[in-house]
Design a protein around this motif. Structure first.
Motif, PDB file in Angstrom:
ATOM      1  N   ALA A 198       1.850   8.961  -6.213  1.00  0.00           N
ATOM      2  CA  ALA A 198       2.246  10.334  -5.864  1.00  0.00           C
ATOM      3  C   ALA A 198       3.363  10.837  -6.776  1.00  0.00           C
ATOM      4  N   ALA A 199       4.354   9.993  -7.054  1.00  0.00           N
ATOM      5  CA  ALA A 199       5.470  10.407  -7.904  1.00  0.00           C
ATOM      6  C   ALA A 199       5.018  10.680  -9.335  1.00  0.00           C
TER       7      ALA A 199
ATOM      8  N   GLY B 260      -1.293   7.154 -15.156  1.00  0.00           N
ATOM      9  CA  GLY B 260      -0.092   6.344 -15.346  1.00  0.00           C
ATOM     10  C   GLY B 260       0.360   5.710 -14.044  1.00  0.00           C
ATOM     11  N   GLY B 261       0.284   6.459 -12.962  1.00  0.00           N
ATOM     12  CA  GLY B 261       0.636   5.907 -11.658  1.00  0.00           C
ATOM     13  C   GLY B 261      -0.294   4.793 -11.246  1.00  0.00           C
ATOM     14  N   ILE B 262      -1.583   4.984 -11.465  1.00  0.00           N
ATOM     15  CA  ILE B 262      -2.556   3.947 -11.132  1.00  0.00           C
ATOM     16  C   ILE B 262      -2.315   2.695 -11.976  1.00  0.00           C
ATOM     17  N   MET B 263      -2.015   2.900 -13.252  1.00  0.00           N
ATOM     18  CA  MET B 263      -1.760   1.765 -14.135  1.00  0.00           C
ATOM     19  C   MET B 263      -0.504   1.004 -13.691  1.00  0.00           C
ATOM     20  N   LEU B 264       0.530   1.717 -13.307  1.00  0.00           N
ATOM     21  CA  LEU B 264       1.735   1.047 -12.814  1.00  0.00           C
ATOM     22  C   LEU B 264       1.452   0.236 -11.557  1.00  0.00           C
ATOM     23  N   VAL B 265       0.645   0.794 -10.666  1.00  0.00           N
ATOM     24  CA  VAL B 265       0.295   0.074  -9.447  1.00  0.00           C
ATOM     25  C   VAL B 265      -0.471  -1.204  -9.795  1.00  0.00           C
TER      26      VAL B 265
ATOM     27  N   ILE C 244       0.844  -1.202   0.000  1.00  0.00           N
ATOM     28  CA  ILE C 244       0.000   0.000   0.000  1.00  0.00           C
ATOM     29  C   ILE C 244       0.877   1.250   0.000  1.00  0.00           C
ATOM     30  N   LEU C 245       1.904   1.236   0.813  1.00  0.00           N
ATOM     31  CA  LEU C 245       2.826   2.378   0.869  1.00  0.00           C
ATOM     32  C   LEU C 245       3.544   2.569  -0.461  1.00  0.00           C
ATOM     33  N   GLY C 246       4.012   1.476  -1.056  1.00  0.00           N
ATOM     34  CA  GLY C 246       4.676   1.549  -2.365  1.00  0.00           C
ATOM     35  C   GLY C 246       3.737   2.043  -3.447  1.00  0.00           C
ATOM     36  N   SER C 247       2.499   1.559  -3.409  1.00  0.00           N
ATOM     37  CA  SER C 247       1.496   1.993  -4.392  1.00  0.00           C
ATOM     38  C   SER C 247       1.231   3.488  -4.265  1.00  0.00           C
ATOM     39  N   PHE C 248       1.099   3.926  -3.028  1.00  0.00           N
ATOM     40  CA  PHE C 248       0.877   5.351  -2.792  1.00  0.00           C
ATOM     41  C   PHE C 248       2.047   6.183  -3.307  1.00  0.00           C
TER      42      PHE C 248
END
Length: 172
Positions: free
Chosen positions: A13-14, A163-168, A5-9
């Protein structure tokens, strides 16, 4: 699980931050083009109404400080103080050295370089015509920059978040 969860966040965020940074770059260019137009209007007034010497006019313009584009006028004034350069050479050197410090693109730089070709080398009327021609060209560039801002600003923000959501999703 907490680490995921922390990594996904952090990934979301990045990537969102990157999207917002690219979005901010889109909005800086029209602002800088407007600031350059304001500075050129002030230069026109200095030349037309105060009949200032170019170096003095540029030094006064530097004090008005219209954002990051004032660096061109400041560098030109410094180059002219040395006495080894003409107005055109001083302006060209200032533009080439400082264009990377702004959000202006290569088309904008080319317009500024063509403006500098006549700087200090013609009579009063020629200088004013040159400034007005450059102002017209910069106005067109500003319209293009505003169109690009409208087109790409939201896209960059959205692509950053998505893009961040897709990477997660891919990593999970």
């Amino acid at each position: 699980m907490l680490l995921k969860i922390l990594g996904s966040f952090l990934v979301i965020a990045a990537s969102s931050f990157l999207g917002y940074v690219l979005s901010a770059d889109c909005s800086k260019r029209p602002q800088e083009l407007r600031a350059m137009q304001a500075m050129l209007h002030m230069l026109e007034n200095e030349i037309a109404y105060l009949s200032s010497i170019l170096t003095e006019a540029l030094e006064r313009l530097c004090k008005s400080n219209c954002g990051r584009v004032s660096v061109f006028f400041e560098a030109t004034a410094c180059n002219l103080k040395g006495g080894a350069m003409s107005g055109a050479e001083a302006w060209a050197a200032a533009v080439k050295d400082n264009v990377r410090k702004t959000s202006l693109n290569s088309e904008d730089a080319q317009i500024l370089l063509s403006f500098g070709n006549m700087l200090g080398s013609s009579d009063l009327e020629g200088q004013i015509k040159n400034i007005r021609l450059t102002l017209d060209q910069l106005k067109l560039q500003e319209q293009k920059a505003e169109d690009n801002k409208k087109r790409y600003e939201t896209m960059y923000r959205t692509l950053g978040v998505m893009g961040g959501i897709m990477l997660v999703i891919i990593f999970i």
